[in-house]
Motif scaffolding. Structure first.
Motif, PDB file in Angstrom:
ATOM      1  N   ASP A   1      46.166  21.688-109.956  1.00 16.61           N
ATOM      2  CA  ASP A   1      46.728  21.269-108.666  1.00 16.61           C
ATOM      3  C   ASP A   1      46.796  22.363-107.611  1.00 16.61           C
ATOM      4  OD1 ASP A   1      47.122  18.542-109.104  1.00 16.61           O
ATOM      5  OD2 ASP A   1      48.926  18.942-110.278  1.00 16.61           O
TER       6      ASP A   1
ATOM      7  N   LYS B   1      48.686  14.938-103.999  1.00 19.46           N
ATOM      8  CA  LYS B   1      48.094  14.692-105.329  1.00 19.46           C
ATOM      9  C   LYS B   1      48.241  13.208-105.635  1.00 19.46           C
ATOM     10  CE  LYS B   1      49.507  15.681-110.107  1.00 19.46           C
ATOM     11  NZ  LYS B   1      50.162  16.685-110.974  1.00 19.46           N
TER      12      LYS B   1
ATOM     13  N   SER C   1      45.875  14.962-112.063  1.00 19.31           N
ATOM     14  CA  SER C   1      45.375  14.386-110.814  1.00 19.31           C
ATOM     15  C   SER C   1      44.128  13.528-111.022  1.00 19.31           C
ATOM     16  CB  SER C   1      45.002  15.512-109.851  1.00 19.31           C
ATOM     17  OG  SER C   1      46.129  16.235-109.500  1.00 19.31           O
TER      18      SER C   1
ATOM     19  N   VAL D   1      43.081  15.353-105.896  1.00 20.07           N
ATOM     20  CA  VAL D   1      44.094  16.216-105.283  1.00 20.07           C
ATOM     21  C   VAL D   1      43.441  16.881-104.078  1.00 20.07           C
ATOM     22  CG1 VAL D   1      43.601  17.999-107.047  1.00 20.07           C
ATOM     23  CG2 VAL D   1      45.673  18.164-105.675  1.00 20.07           C
TER      24      VAL D   1
END
Ligand code: FAD
Length: 273
Positions: A125, A184, A194, A197
């Motif tokens: 992320d 996300k 995810s 993202v």
């Protein structure tokens, strides 16, 4: 099946110079930071590495500060460190937003920024944030230091330019102008990997867009950025983005869904206040 620990060895350096010497003289060694990714592999029985070096005590790698106008984030900074940093909330709020979305509180307390980057999952992320921010990865070995632009750090799916005798010690981020944005999309609000993202910086003529989970590595949407700089409408930019990315069907989502979500995220980024 969980792997056995009995044949594994753990080295525990007391300082960064110690750690770098161990990597040079006693390698190959697998760096271990918060262990949140490594432990999953250990538990699944897929972790083949047998010799580890524990970085957790190297507090010098946890510092977050500014030098000569450049933000520097130590590789061992945990998500909780990122969330609690007033400096980051001011300078890089999209990284704070990303950190808040990672795992749950336990993972945020152990998982590190360096671990997320070194693990090199295309679904990590924080990776789109670092790509959009045009971060520099600072690598150190006993032989010296080198600074690698984030855009050149990954060489393919889960591979990078980091040598086995090097550690990621920090990330350097130049001052950013423009509005930062992060989103996300996963199966649910927390504890989800995810499906797409996206992070971006919106500024007239120089909008930056980076995405994860749509290619083997994190990507900058350079064609879409160029279209926006040339005055494309949101709809036209969405079409460019859908053509530009190359997501796949996998266990978490389909390529078609990922394309549509990416286009929706782009519109949302461009129109949000
Ligand atoms: C329940 C759960 C939920 C999760 N949720 C998310 C999520 O929402 N989003 C997300 O992106 N990730 C998620 N993760 C993955 C993981 O928590 C993150 O990738 C985390 O940042 C890894 O950091 P770590 O310090 O624990 O890395 P470690 O597990 O210690 O290491 C990971 C890899 O990086 C290498 N490494 C670590 N530090 C360095 C360094 N300084 N220099 C060189 N190599 C290094 C290690 O050798 C290893 O290959 C989740 C994991 C779990 C178990």
């Amino acid at each position: 099946m969980p792997s056995s620990l009995s044949h594994r060895q753990l080295l525990e350096p007391r300082s960064l110079p110690d750690a770098l010497k161990m990597l040079r003289d006693e390698g190959p060694l697998t760096p271990m930071a918060g262990c949140t990714d490594l432990y999953v592999a250990l538990n699944f029985g897929t972790l083949r590495d047998t010799r580890f070096i524990d970085l957790w005590r190297l507090d010098a790698l946890r510092t977050i500060g500014v030098r000569d106008g450049v933000l520097s984030i130590g590789a061992l900074a945990t998500y909780t460190d990122l969330i609690r940093s007033p400096l980051l909330r001011r300078r890089l709020p999209m990284l704070v937003s990303a950190a808040r979305e990672v795992g749950g509180v336990q993972i945020q307390n152990r998982g590190t920024l360096g671990g997320n980057v070194a693990n090199a999952s295309p679904a990590g992320d924080t990776l789109p944030v670092l790509a959009a921010a045009e971060a520099v990865v600072v690598l150190k070995s006993a032989g010296g230091l080198r600074q690698v632009p984030f855009a050149g750090f990954y060489t393919g799916y889960r591979t990078s330019v980091r040598r086995p005798d090097e550690l990621i010690v920090a990330f350097e981020i130049p001052a950013i102008r423009g509005r930062q944005w992060f989103k996300k999309v996963g199966t649910r609000a927390a504890q989800a990997i995810s499906k797409v993202v996206m992070a971006g910086i919106v500024q007239p003529g120089a909008t930056r867009i980076a995405l994860g989970s749509v290619a083997p590595t994190v990507v900058r949407a350079s064609r879409t950025e160029a279209a926006l700089a040339a005055g494309a409408s949101i709809g036209a930019a969405q079409h460019t983005l859908m053509a530009e990315i190359a997501p796949i069907d996998d266990i978490r989502s389909t390529a078609d869904y990922r394309r549509r979500v990416a286009a929706n995220l782009l519109a949302s980024m461009l129109t949000s206040p």
